[in-house]
Design a protein around this motif. Sequence first.
Motif, PDB file in Angstrom:
ATOM      1  N   ALA A  90       1.667   2.238  -9.631  1.00 49.49           N
ATOM      2  CA  ALA A  90       0.621   3.244  -9.503  1.00 49.49           C
ATOM      3  C   ALA A  90       1.179   4.434  -8.740  1.00 49.49           C
ATOM      4  N   ARG A 144      -3.112  -4.247   1.450  1.00 48.93           N
ATOM      5  CA  ARG A 144      -2.143  -5.025   0.663  1.00 48.93           C
ATOM      6  C   ARG A 144      -2.321  -4.758  -0.823  1.00 48.93           C
ATOM      7  N   GLU A 145      -3.597  -4.667  -1.218  1.00 53.06           N
ATOM      8  CA  GLU A 145      -3.865  -4.394  -2.634  1.00 53.06           C
ATOM      9  C   GLU A 145      -3.274  -3.047  -3.040  1.00 53.06           C
ATOM     10  N   LEU A 174       0.383  -3.432  -3.402  1.00 51.38           N
ATOM     11  CA  LEU A 174       0.724  -4.086  -4.664  1.00 51.38           C
ATOM     12  C   LEU A 174       0.607  -3.106  -5.825  1.00 51.38           C
ATOM     13  N   ARG A 175      -0.522  -2.370  -5.855  1.00 50.54           N
ATOM     14  CA  ARG A 175      -0.735  -1.427  -6.960  1.00 50.54           C
ATOM     15  C   ARG A 175       0.415  -0.422  -7.025  1.00 50.54           C
ATOM     16  N   LYS A 176       0.836   0.036  -5.836  1.00 51.40           N
ATOM     17  CA  LYS A 176       1.955   0.978  -5.832  1.00 51.40           C
ATOM     18  C   LYS A 176       3.236   0.298  -6.298  1.00 51.40           C
ATOM     19  N   ALA A 177       3.446  -0.943  -5.849  1.00 49.54           N
ATOM     20  CA  ALA A 177       4.674  -1.647  -6.213  1.00 49.54           C
ATOM     21  C   ALA A 177       4.770  -1.823  -7.723  1.00 49.54           C
ATOM     22  N   ILE A 178       3.634  -2.039  -8.384  1.00 47.76           N
ATOM     23  CA  ILE A 178       3.716  -2.255  -9.828  1.00 47.76           C
ATOM     24  C   ILE A 178       3.539  -0.957 -10.595  1.00 47.76           C
ATOM     25  N   LEU A 190       2.428  -3.827   2.002  1.00 49.99           N
ATOM     26  CA  LEU A 190       2.557  -5.226   1.572  1.00 49.99           C
ATOM     27  C   LEU A 190       2.819  -6.151   2.759  1.00 49.99           C
ATOM     28  N   ARG A 191       3.254  -5.571   3.890  1.00 51.50           N
ATOM     29  CA  ARG A 191       3.470  -6.381   5.087  1.00 51.50           C
ATOM     30  C   ARG A 191       2.195  -6.504   5.909  1.00 51.50           C
ATOM     31  N   PRO A 204       4.320   1.576   0.282  1.00 50.14           N
ATOM     32  CA  PRO A 204       4.078   0.254  -0.324  1.00 50.14           C
ATOM     33  C   PRO A 204       4.700  -0.898   0.468  1.00 50.14           C
ATOM     34  N   ARG A 250      -8.118  -3.163   2.086  1.00 51.08           N
ATOM     35  CA  ARG A 250      -7.379  -3.379   0.842  1.00 51.08           C
ATOM     36  C   ARG A 250      -5.965  -2.817   0.903  1.00 51.08           C
TER      37      ARG A 250
END
Lengths: 257, 412
Positions: free
Chosen positions: B325, B315-316, B319-323, B409-410, B405, B313
């Motif tokens: 978290a 990438r997940e 993403l969570r960090k990018a938005i 994400l990469r 992050p 997970r």
Amino acid sequence: MTIRIRELSKVYKLGVERVHALRGVDLDIGKNEFVAIMGASGSGKSTLMNVLGCLDRPSRGVYELNGKPTHRMGAAQLARIRNEEIGFIFQSFELLNRATALKNVMLPMIYSRRHWRSARKRAKAALDRVGLADRMSHKPNQLSGGQRQRVAVARALVNEPSILLADEPTGNLDSVTTHEIIELFRQLHREGQTIVIVTHEEEVAANADRIVRLRDGRVLSDHPTAEDPIHRRWLAGAAAAAAEAALKEGLAEGAPA
Amino acid sequence: MILVRIAIQTFGLALGQIWANKVRSLLTTLGVIIGVASVVAVIAALQGLRATVLQEFEKLGAKRVYIDGTLPRSQWHSGRWRDVQLKIDEVKAIRDRCESITSITPEWWGSYAVEYGDRKVAAAQTVGIWPTWHDIVGRQVIQGRPFTAIDDSERLFVCLINDKAIEELDLPREPVGEFILLAGRRFKVVGVVETVQLALFGGGDTSTEVFVPFGTAQVLNPDGWINDAWGSLASPDKVGDAKAEIGFVLSKMRNLRGGDEPTYQIEVLQQFIDQFNAMAAGITAGAGGIVGISLLVGGIGIMNIMLVSVSERTREIGLRKAIGARPMVVMIQFLVEAVTLCLAGGAIGLGVGQGLIMAIKAIPDSPLKDASVPAWAVLLAVGFSAGTGVIFGMFPAIKASRLDPIEALRHE
């Protein structure tokens, strides 16, 4: 000024080598602007995007977002900025496959202090805004590429960010859905949303007010779209190609006569 | 606040995931299940064994306390035994003031000639007692009646005898109402005391016994003293309290100061209880070892699956960090997942342990028929499994929280 960047540089260490991804960028982006950032790979546009999105911190220089000096912030503060001020849209959507569209859109509000009580209501409103009111309980694998990106846009919008950051948002979409997503961006822009989009497609950049071109970590040019020389050349080329195509079509139609 | 909310939400999501991957979750938590099941079963079995053993001790007199006066070795030349013997006021004080002692009786010992008709026993064991003696020592009156308070206070010449006395004196089989001569005085037999054969504590040939009210005994020999006293504990595990209370009362009445050697002794059938407790501690330690190993193995299983989960997970997480978290939030999320997994294992383990105990109890004549899982063992099991989740989930959770992050994400 929504974004104020001065003398921004970013240096990576790759083993013993030091890579200068950004070498002193100055950039201002005002409220309700629609800016396209363009450049070849290695020009520094992804790094600039990461810094704009507060995912990465500059090595030197100033980045103020709505007057807040983000270059001085720690990880937790940056996380909060990302949550409240920035809406991300990624090339590959980055939706959670286990969760429904609605749950995906609710995700940013889980990490928010402001909106978690009204998360469901807000998520529904955001999905409605991107035209997916009837797909809320679908999971990503039940949606088309364009619909998935719309879910991602709804997720980016749901916390009412001051900027929408899109990294090649149409890179994984066919031309029809690309058009759909671009239309959505134009609509959001008309509604007052500040949008920064990274793309290498002139076709996509054509919708922006302004094109910032990067090369070797520096700003190469920064013009309104209509005045950008490269874009104008591309427009002329496209017009010529269209004319040629029309001519060919016309000849083909005219031939029997 | 936000962390608590995330933890609760994640707990719900994690339960859903466990349900969705039943087989995988079961295999992952097998170690925790075995660990918790064994700790619960062992604790319950020991509780059962303990109840059984204490019941045995109770029959044998584990509730009995023996008190007498004694001269410390250092005073053997200077002191007099007579001076340190129990006084009736001391026995009464213990009765009235020691809460862990439910009843007490003094014992006054003598040896007198007994006669009935032409039969005579030259030296019959004669004991002066209070009516409480029967319950404390566990020898009841099987014919006639026990002594009453009036027998004692009025110093009436009444006595109880045992079977051996009936035999030796050739008394009728129902001797109540007969008169015998004890130390040359006429005593009315009011009852017969049962003779108890005990394998462990006292037994063999019984002798001719005559019991008289304690008050009456002092008429027989005004110079006699109280040889000892027997008390009865409220419960066998009150031994420590009883010793402390009796010691306090006697020390005070005898004006003993802190450094003085006690001029009394208090004995209990403690050594047997101590032995049992030592054995129980040994079993617990052994079981603790098994539990420790299985929780270790279980914990490694949990860590492994959590590392796989973090990697799957990536990438997940990006993403969570990018938005938005925070690293702490991501850590809590993974930690709660690990703890939830362990708690689910712990719950199954509790069920399995309960099943084992029911199976053991179903064995006929099992010494563990009173085995049951106490509430604190349930809490212990829950604590152990949650602890395993925290300890072994920590490393994967920290790993997740530290992911960059952009890199995440990469990740492909």
